[in-house]
Design an enzyme around this catalytic site. Structure first.
Site, PDB file in Angstrom:
ATOM      1  N   CYS A 275      31.724  42.696  30.803  1.00  0.00           N
ATOM      2  CA  CYS A 275      30.545  41.835  30.923  1.00  0.00           C
ATOM      3  C   CYS A 275      29.716  42.288  32.132  1.00  0.00           C
ATOM      4  O   CYS A 275      30.279  42.533  33.210  1.00  0.00           O
ATOM      5  CB  CYS A 275      30.980  40.381  31.108  1.00  0.00           C
ATOM      6  SG  CYS A 275      29.572  39.297  31.428  1.00  0.00           S
TER       7      CYS A 275
ATOM      8  N   HIS B  97      36.670  41.849  30.093  1.00  0.00           N
ATOM      9  CA  HIS B  97      37.191  41.428  31.409  1.00  0.00           C
ATOM     10  C   HIS B  97      37.023  42.486  32.483  1.00  0.00           C
ATOM     11  O   HIS B  97      37.146  42.194  33.660  1.00  0.00           O
ATOM     12  CB  HIS B  97      38.680  41.093  31.278  1.00  0.00           C
ATOM     13  CG  HIS B  97      38.984  40.245  30.092  1.00  0.00           C
ATOM     14  ND1 HIS B  97      39.392  40.763  28.888  1.00  0.00           N
ATOM     15  CD2 HIS B  97      38.878  38.920  29.911  1.00  0.00           C
ATOM     16  CE1 HIS B  97      39.544  39.789  28.009  1.00  0.00           C
ATOM     17  NE2 HIS B  97      39.237  38.659  28.604  1.00  0.00           N
TER      18      HIS B  97
ATOM     19  N   CYS C 185      30.370  32.685  36.942  1.00  0.00           N
ATOM     20  CA  CYS C 185      29.184  33.009  36.140  1.00  0.00           C
ATOM     21  C   CYS C 185      28.504  31.748  35.596  1.00  0.00           C
ATOM     22  O   CYS C 185      29.060  30.649  35.631  1.00  0.00           O
ATOM     23  CB  CYS C 185      29.576  33.941  35.000  1.00  0.00           C
ATOM     24  SG  CYS C 185      30.447  33.106  33.686  1.00  0.00           S
TER      25      CYS C 185
ATOM     26  N   HIS D  68      45.576  38.350  35.939  1.00  0.00           N
ATOM     27  CA  HIS D  68      44.522  38.211  34.931  1.00  0.00           C
ATOM     28  C   HIS D  68      43.762  39.543  34.863  1.00  0.00           C
ATOM     29  O   HIS D  68      43.481  40.152  35.902  1.00  0.00           O
ATOM     30  CB  HIS D  68      43.573  37.067  35.308  1.00  0.00           C
ATOM     31  CG  HIS D  68      42.573  36.774  34.225  1.00  0.00           C
ATOM     32  ND1 HIS D  68      41.425  37.537  34.050  1.00  0.00           N
ATOM     33  CD2 HIS D  68      42.570  35.860  33.228  1.00  0.00           C
ATOM     34  CE1 HIS D  68      40.768  37.069  33.008  1.00  0.00           C
ATOM     35  NE2 HIS D  68      41.437  36.045  32.485  1.00  0.00           N
TER      36      HIS D  68
ATOM     37  N   GLU E 169      40.772  40.395  34.511  1.00  0.00           N
ATOM     38  CA  GLU E 169      39.548  40.530  35.315  1.00  0.00           C
ATOM     39  C   GLU E 169      39.884  40.788  36.784  1.00  0.00           C
ATOM     40  O   GLU E 169      39.258  41.625  37.448  1.00  0.00           O
ATOM     41  CB  GLU E 169      38.674  39.274  35.189  1.00  0.00           C
ATOM     42  CG  GLU E 169      37.347  39.463  35.931  1.00  0.00           C
ATOM     43  CD  GLU E 169      36.483  38.225  35.971  1.00  0.00           C
ATOM     44  OE1 GLU E 169      36.490  37.440  34.993  1.00  0.00           O
ATOM     45  OE2 GLU E 169      35.776  38.054  36.985  1.00  0.00           O
TER      46      GLU E 169
ATOM     47  N   SER F 249      43.053  32.221  28.032  1.00  0.00           N
ATOM     48  CA  SER F 249      41.638  32.228  28.421  1.00  0.00           C
ATOM     49  C   SER F 249      41.481  31.413  29.699  1.00  0.00           C
ATOM     50  O   SER F 249      41.645  30.192  29.695  1.00  0.00           O
ATOM     51  CB  SER F 249      40.798  31.629  27.291  1.00  0.00           C
ATOM     52  OG  SER F 249      39.566  31.190  27.787  1.00  0.00           O
ATOM     53  N   SER F 250      41.127  32.111  30.774  1.00  0.00           N
ATOM     54  CA  SER F 250      41.029  31.451  32.085  1.00  0.00           C
ATOM     55  C   SER F 250      39.984  30.340  32.059  1.00  0.00           C
ATOM     56  O   SER F 250      40.241  29.212  32.481  1.00  0.00           O
ATOM     57  CB  SER F 250      40.675  32.499  33.143  1.00  0.00           C
ATOM     58  OG  SER F 250      40.359  31.888  34.352  1.00  0.00           O
TER      59      SER F 250
HETATM   60  S1  SF4 Z   1      32.593  34.033  30.919  1.00  0.00           S
HETATM   61 FE1  SF4 Z   1      30.913  34.757  32.230  1.00  0.00          FE
HETATM   62  S2  SF4 Z   1      31.656  36.650  33.161  1.00  0.00           S
HETATM   63 FE2  SF4 Z   1      33.030  36.182  31.422  1.00  0.00          FE
HETATM   64  S3  SF4 Z   1      32.173  37.297  29.716  1.00  0.00           S
HETATM   65 FE3  SF4 Z   1      31.227  35.269  29.673  1.00  0.00          FE
HETATM   66  S4  SF4 Z   1      29.295  35.480  30.841  1.00  0.00           S
HETATM   67 FE4  SF4 Z   1      30.595  37.240  31.320  1.00  0.00          FE
END
Ligand code: SF4
Length: 316
Positions: free
Chosen positions: A101, A79, A200, A129, A131, A228-229
């Site tokens: 990520c 995150h 993403c 959150h 992230e 988990s969003s």
């Molecule tokens: S959901 Fe998208 S931003 Fe999050 S880890 Fe997976 S690819 Fe990366």
């Protein structure tokens, strides 16, 4: 006794994304390279099954860096983390590996670049959150303003309405975010933002697959964790796309069979942090109660892969 027929629509893509796959590999490779215990700050990805499996292999999950001994490696979750966290690890001379990520890191870089250019940052995301905390933490406290809803946009107090930029959390609902961006652009016509939000590819593709199949399904189950969003957003997208019963389940044991009585079709998908083994478990549970016909609903092909950091590719 013959079982009632059930059409099971299976979303594709579903489950693991490239960022989650890489983060898990990082922990596994760190355990191979340095041996147990390897510390992980926050759940590496939001999934209990994944976390428990890594814990069994010797990973120790903590919430803060101060809980880690300075002589063991520590990994930062997918995150992302505020800038202060790697700085503190470096100050304590700890070995650390950042499993953020790359698509989240890209947002961090964007926020820093806009700020360097003198723009005040607005973040569209969910308060608390990890992230959002990590992205806002790329700049000094109070520098990034958070908006969660179109209504928040009316109340946000900015330094200069003509010197603004925005970034978004990567796992938001596409439709909700479009509404917030529209509200921002209406109030601040000169605001600068990414061409297509920062949501993403994995979030986008999983939501599109749910939108395609939801109208056909009597019910929809999203395999994923309550924290988990992107999984929670899939439930909302399913309900909004016309599925009258959309639920999050962590495992087959969570399925409310009574609520599903009388259905002729079910949609199954999974958030980006849910492993395929849990989806198989859910499908198998349906096979014990129904004569299941599986139909895969494919709306996109994915072939994204991210490299693990060099430190893990080099010999110990
Ligand atoms: S959901 Fe998208 S931003 Fe999050 S880890 Fe997976 S690819 Fe990366």
């Amino acid at each position: 006794m013959s079982l009632p027929p059930l059409t099971l629509y299976l979303a594709a893509p579903r489950g693991f994304c490239a960022g989650v796959d890489r983060a898990i590999k990082i922990v596994e490779m760190a355990l191979e390279k340095w041996g147990a215990p390897v510390y992980v700050r926050h759940e590496i990805v939001h999934n209990k099954y994944v976390v428990d499996s890594l814990r069994d292999k010797g990973a120790v999950f903590v919430e803060e860096l101060e809980e880690c001994p300075p002589d063991r490696p520590v990994i930062f979750s997918a995150h992302g983390v505020p800038k202060a966290v790697p700085a503190e690890a470096a100050a304590r001379e700890m070995v650390y590996v950042d499993a953020t990520c790359p698509l989240v890191s890209k947002v961090h870089i964007e926020a820093a670049r806009h700020s360097e250019n003198g723009l005040q940052m607005i973040m569209i995301g969910h308060a608390g959150h990890p992230e959002t905390v990590g992205t806002m933490g790329q700049l000094p406290d109070g520098e990034v303003l958070l908006v969660e809803t179109p209504e928040d946009v009316d109340h946000v107090e900015v330094r200069d309405p003509d010197r603004l930029a925005f970034v978004t959390q990567t796992t938001l609902s596409l439709d909700d975010t479009a509404e917030i961006v529209a509200a921002l652009r209406q109030r601040f016509p000169n605001i600068i933002g990414p061409h297509k939000e920062d949501i993403c590819y994995a979030t986008t593709n999983r939501q599109e697959a749910v939108k395609a199949m939801a109208p056909e399904c009597d019910a929809l189950l999203v395999v994923g964790a309550p924290n988990s969003s992107n999984s929670k957003r899939l439930v909302e997208v399913g309900a909004r796309a016309g599925c009258r019963y959309a639920q999050l389940v962590q495992r087959a044991a969570d399925i409310d069979w009574r609520a599903l009585e009388g259905i002729g079709s079910i949609g199954i998908t999974a958030g980006a942090s849910a492993p395929e083994i849990l989806i198989d478990e859910v499908i198998d549970a349906f096979r014990t109660r129904y004569d299941v016909t599986v139909e895969t609903v494919t709306t996109a092909e994915e072939n994204v892969e991210f490299k693990v950091p060099r430190v893990l590719r080099e010999p110990a």
